[in-house]
Write a protein that holds these residues in place. Sequence first.
Motif, PDB file in Angstrom:
ATOM      1  N   HIS A   3     -21.142  37.502  21.544  1.00 53.35           N
ATOM      2  CA  HIS A   3     -20.845  36.651  20.375  1.00 53.35           C
ATOM      3  C   HIS A   3     -20.506  37.511  19.155  1.00 53.35           C
ATOM      4  CE1 HIS A   3     -21.302  32.521  21.591  1.00 53.35           C
ATOM      5  NE2 HIS A   3     -22.473  32.727  22.138  1.00 53.35           N
ATOM      6  N   GLY A  17     -28.703  28.597  21.885  1.00 57.33           N
ATOM      7  CA  GLY A  17     -29.902  29.250  22.408  1.00 57.33           C
ATOM      8  C   GLY A  17     -30.487  30.313  21.487  1.00 57.33           C
ATOM      9  N   PRO A  45     -22.272  18.013  22.867  1.00 66.12           N
ATOM     10  CA  PRO A  45     -23.201  18.749  22.004  1.00 66.12           C
ATOM     11  C   PRO A  45     -23.230  18.173  20.578  1.00 66.12           C
ATOM     12  CG  PRO A  45     -21.201  20.014  22.354  1.00 66.12           C
ATOM     13  CD  PRO A  45     -21.060  18.779  23.174  1.00 66.12           C
ATOM     14  N   PRO A  62     -20.930  19.531  16.633  1.00 68.06           N
ATOM     15  CA  PRO A  62     -19.660  18.981  16.128  1.00 68.06           C
ATOM     16  C   PRO A  62     -19.802  17.540  15.653  1.00 68.06           C
ATOM     17  CG  PRO A  62     -19.358  20.039  18.274  1.00 68.06           C
ATOM     18  CD  PRO A  62     -20.826  20.023  18.013  1.00 68.06           C
ATOM     19  N   GLY A 101     -21.853  29.438  18.536  1.00 67.88           N
ATOM     20  CA  GLY A 101     -21.323  28.076  18.455  1.00 67.88           C
ATOM     21  C   GLY A 101     -21.460  27.442  17.083  1.00 67.88           C
ATOM     22  N   VAL A 102     -22.580  27.674  16.395  1.00 67.48           N
ATOM     23  CA  VAL A 102     -22.806  27.047  15.083  1.00 67.48           C
ATOM     24  C   VAL A 102     -21.915  27.692  14.010  1.00 67.48           C
ATOM     25  CG1 VAL A 102     -24.593  26.371  13.409  1.00 67.48           C
ATOM     26  CG2 VAL A 102     -25.165  26.476  15.825  1.00 67.48           C
ATOM     27  N   ASN A 155     -19.410  25.560  12.354  1.00 65.09           N
ATOM     28  CA  ASN A 155     -19.826  24.523  11.396  1.00 65.09           C
ATOM     29  C   ASN A 155     -19.139  24.684  10.037  1.00 65.09           C
ATOM     30  OD1 ASN A 155     -22.063  23.564   9.209  1.00 65.09           O
ATOM     31  ND2 ASN A 155     -22.038  22.283  11.027  1.00 65.09           N
ATOM     32  N   THR A 170     -17.633  29.427  20.203  1.00 57.76           N
ATOM     33  CA  THR A 170     -18.394  28.940  21.354  1.00 57.76           C
ATOM     34  C   THR A 170     -18.132  29.868  22.547  1.00 57.76           C
ATOM     35  OG1 THR A 170     -16.593  27.365  21.613  1.00 57.76           O
ATOM     36  CG2 THR A 170     -18.613  26.515  20.687  1.00 57.76           C
TER      37      THR A 170
HETATM   38  O1  KG4 Z   1     -22.471  29.691  21.531  1.00 60.50           O
HETATM   39  P1  KG4 Z   1     -22.530  28.403  22.250  1.00 60.50           P
HETATM   40  O2  KG4 Z   1     -21.267  27.859  22.854  1.00 60.50           O
HETATM   41  O3  KG4 Z   1     -23.579  28.454  23.401  1.00 60.50           O
HETATM   42  C1  KG4 Z   1     -24.764  29.206  23.364  1.00 60.50           C
HETATM   43  O4  KG4 Z   1     -24.721  30.425  23.596  1.00 60.50           O
HETATM   44  O5  KG4 Z   1     -25.808  28.551  23.070  1.00 60.50           O
HETATM   45  O6  KG4 Z   1     -23.150  27.362  21.203  1.00 60.50           O
HETATM   46  C2  KG4 Z   1     -23.304  26.006  21.505  1.00 60.50           C
HETATM   47  C3  KG4 Z   1     -24.030  25.375  20.336  1.00 60.50           C
HETATM   48  C4  KG4 Z   1     -24.467  23.934  20.568  1.00 60.50           C
HETATM   49  O7  KG4 Z   1     -25.824  23.791  20.197  1.00 60.50           O
HETATM   50  C5  KG4 Z   1     -23.552  23.132  19.644  1.00 60.50           C
HETATM   51  O8  KG4 Z   1     -24.154  21.937  19.160  1.00 60.50           O
HETATM   52  C6  KG4 Z   1     -23.320  24.128  18.521  1.00 60.50           C
HETATM   53  O9  KG4 Z   1     -23.189  25.371  19.164  1.00 60.50           O
HETATM   54  N1  KG4 Z   1     -22.094  23.833  17.749  1.00 60.50           N
HETATM   55  C7  KG4 Z   1     -22.110  23.470  16.444  1.00 60.50           C
HETATM   56  C8  KG4 Z   1     -20.757  23.201  16.076  1.00 60.50           C
HETATM   57  N2  KG4 Z   1     -19.972  23.407  17.181  1.00 60.50           N
HETATM   58  C9  KG4 Z   1     -20.816  23.794  18.192  1.00 60.50           C
HETATM   59  N3  KG4 Z   1     -23.121  23.357  15.570  1.00 60.50           N
HETATM   60  C10 KG4 Z   1     -22.840  22.967  14.314  1.00 60.50           C
HETATM   61  N4  KG4 Z   1     -21.586  22.662  13.907  1.00 60.50           N
HETATM   62  C11 KG4 Z   1     -20.519  22.764  14.732  1.00 60.50           C
HETATM   63  N5  KG4 Z   1     -19.287  22.455  14.300  1.00 60.50           N
END
Ligand code: KG4
Length: 340
Positions: free
Chosen positions: A118, A141, A181, A184, A273-274, A277, A304
Amino acid sequence: MKDIITLGIESSCDETSAAVVKNGREVLSNIILSQIDIHKKFGGVVPEVASRKHVEAISNVIEEAIEKAGIKYEDIDVIASTYGPGLVGALLVGLSTAKAMALSMKKPFVGVNHIEGHISANYIEHKELCPPFVTLVVSGGHSHLVYVKDYGKYEILGRTRDDAAGEAYDKISRALGLGYPGGPEIDRLAKEGNPFAIDFPRSYLEEDSFDFSFSGLKSAVLNYLNKMNMQSIEVNKADVAASFQQAVVEVLAEKAVRAVKHTGVDTLCLAGGVAANTALRDLLTKKCTKREIRFLYPSNVLCTDNAAMIASSGYYDYINGYTSSLNLNAVPSLKIGDRK
Ligand code: KG4
Ligand code: ZN
């Protein structure tokens, strides 16, 4: 210098992905097959289902990545795959495939830490980015503040003591009856609400601490929803989403900016992923502009899970003389900076 072509493979959670990356920064292909539609109906990732879907998809995804990149298998110089952290059954699919390919093709193999992957997403997005810098890694996670001292050299400044930021988004989304999820969904709905309508708690922990805690906030939102329900008062979901989000991003942004000042670097990167945001990006843009900090984040597809970031991380390990044994096993709770 000869170009180095890395094949990256990622299968730690619910995305099956393969990518071809040149010299760690130039993406020739990045194929991502998401299982979200399958897990949606369960409200979260079902590990056994995820493993099975990875097995079904992995060969085709790799073949597509090679084809799209316009290369031949012989052109690959190094094969990199995530080996942790993540779901053990899911990790094993990509890892075993990568090791089998490395063995049969007689190519070096590098096991990559998913969180370091990441962090490396920003190397792809921002070609001029070089360590040192601080990264706020926030995903489903993990939530970490990491001081990236050099390629492959990390110091963890802070981490979550309970839920990850993305996990909190996913749980609150579920409580509000929104989809999975949750990130978004909340991001979108929050745009229609007032972020200061409800005063949810901000958990800064001890003074000077770079750690995070989101469980108190999560309980506060759930209690608020219960209370309103018991009093038969209709909740304004957009206000709840916006107020919850405001409490999350204020703490993340404040600590991230403080970490940059603490280390004395001039750059803050966002990852995970966040990092997609919009409220978090906006607040950090404001705070960093005010303090003359360079603020960088990857495009959404690199926030992501994806294999291009794994290939980039593996490339830097490889050129710094680090490769893995073909005996490498999956490590579900692998920590940043661990070398196996
Ligand atoms: O990095 P990722 O694809 O997977 C992991 O390694 O965990 O992150 C997925 C996470 C989910 O919890 C999803 O709700 C969050 O990222 N996420 C977001 C947004 N897009 C994805 N959280 C807040 N705002 C967003 N726009
Ligand atoms: Zn991830």
